[in-house]
Design an enzyme around this catalytic site. Sequence first.
Site, short mmCIF file in Angstrom:
data_model
loop_
_atom_site.label_atom_id
_atom_site.label_comp_id
_atom_site.label_asym_id
_atom_site.label_seq_id
_atom_site.Cartn_x
_atom_site.Cartn_y
_atom_site.Cartn_z
CG HIS A 178 -2.07 3.41 -4.30
ND1 HIS A 178 -1.06 2.49 -4.35
CD2 HIS A 178 -1.79 4.35 -5.24
CE1 HIS A 178 -0.18 2.87 -5.28
NE2 HIS A 178 -0.60 3.99 -5.84
CE LYS A 219 3.18 5.58 -5.28
NZ LYS A 219 3.53 4.46 -6.14
CD GLU A 270 -2.24 4.69 -9.50
OE1 GLU A 270 -1.63 5.71 -9.76
OE2 GLU A 270 -2.12 4.06 -8.44
CB SER A 287 5.84 4.77 -15.29
OG SER A 287 6.30 3.75 -14.41
N GLY A 332 5.86 2.55 -10.65
CA GLY A 332 7.24 2.58 -10.17
C GLY A 332 8.20 1.74 -10.98
CD GLU A 342 2.49 1.92 -3.78
OE1 GLU A 342 2.34 2.87 -3.00
OE2 GLU A 342 3.03 2.02 -4.90
CG ASN A 389 0.28 8.42 -4.04
OD1 ASN A 389 0.60 8.75 -2.89
ND2 ASN A 389 -0.02 7.18 -4.37
#
Length: 255
Positions: free
Chosen positions: A95, A11, A167, A213, A173, A97, A9
Site C-alpha cells: 500500500h 488502516k 490507487e 476516495s 483520503g 502508505e 482497508n
Amino acid sequence: MRRPVIAGNWKLNNTTKQAAELVTLLKRDLGDVTEVDIVVCPVFTALSVMADILMESNIAIGAQNLYWEDSGAFTGEVSAPLLKEIGVQYVIIGHSERRQYFGETNQTVNKKIRAALTHGLIPIVCVGEVLEERESNKTFDVIQSQCKDSLAGLGAEEMKKIIIAYEPVWAIGTGRTATPAQAQEVHHFIRELLFKGWGEEVAQTLRIQYGGSVKPENIAELMAQPDIDGALVGGASLKAEAFVQVVKNSCALIK
Ligand code: 13P
C-alpha cells in the site's frame, strides 16, 4: 468474466470491540450479496475475532501487511502461516502508505507476494503514482516499473491468483477520486502489461481494483468501466452504512 471484489482497508482504525460491531452489521446487511467477493481488512489485533464472527459468512478477512519469512528472529513482524492459521484469506501488499512511511519497495513487495502465495493467501498488490508524477506525465512509467519489479519472476498460475489495486496516491483520503476515464486508462494499461508479460489468459483473469476516495456515490460509474473489477475502499469502509452501499451499488452494473 472476472468476479468483482470489494475490499475495505480499515488502516489503523477500530478497536476490536468497534470492529466486531462493524462486521456484525455488515454480516446482517450484506448476507444476501452473491455477485461480488467482499473482504474486510482490520488491524492485526482484531483479525482473530473477526474471523470467528465472519466464519461461514460471505465476507472474507484480509490483513494489511505481512512479513516474508515464516518465523525466526524478526521482532514485531507477522508472517503468512500465522495469518492463514486464524482464517485470513487475503493480504494487502505494498500500500502507498507502507511505501511512503515504512520503507516498502517493489523488492520487498515481491518477497511478500511470494510468501503470501506460498501459504495460500490472496495478495492485493497496490500500485499508484503520486500527484507530481501524474502532473509530469510519468504515470505510465511509474505503473510500469511498479508492476514489473513487484511481480518479477512470478509464473502465470501465480499471477492468476493475484489482485492488483490501482490507487493513485493523490486520490487517497483526499475526496478527489480519479474520474472513471482516468482510472480506466490506467487499468487498461496494466492489463496490457499483463498481456505482454504473461499472455492473454492472465490478462483476462487477473482482477484489478480501483482505490482512492471510493464512495457509494461514485462506485457504480467506476465499476461500469470494462477494466475495473472492484474497489479497495478506505474511509467509506469504516461506516457500515457507507460500505454496505458501496457493495450494493457495485453490483448495479455487473458486466
Ligand atoms: P480512501 O478510500 O480513504 O481514499 O482510501 C483508499 C485507500 O487507501 C484504500 O487502500
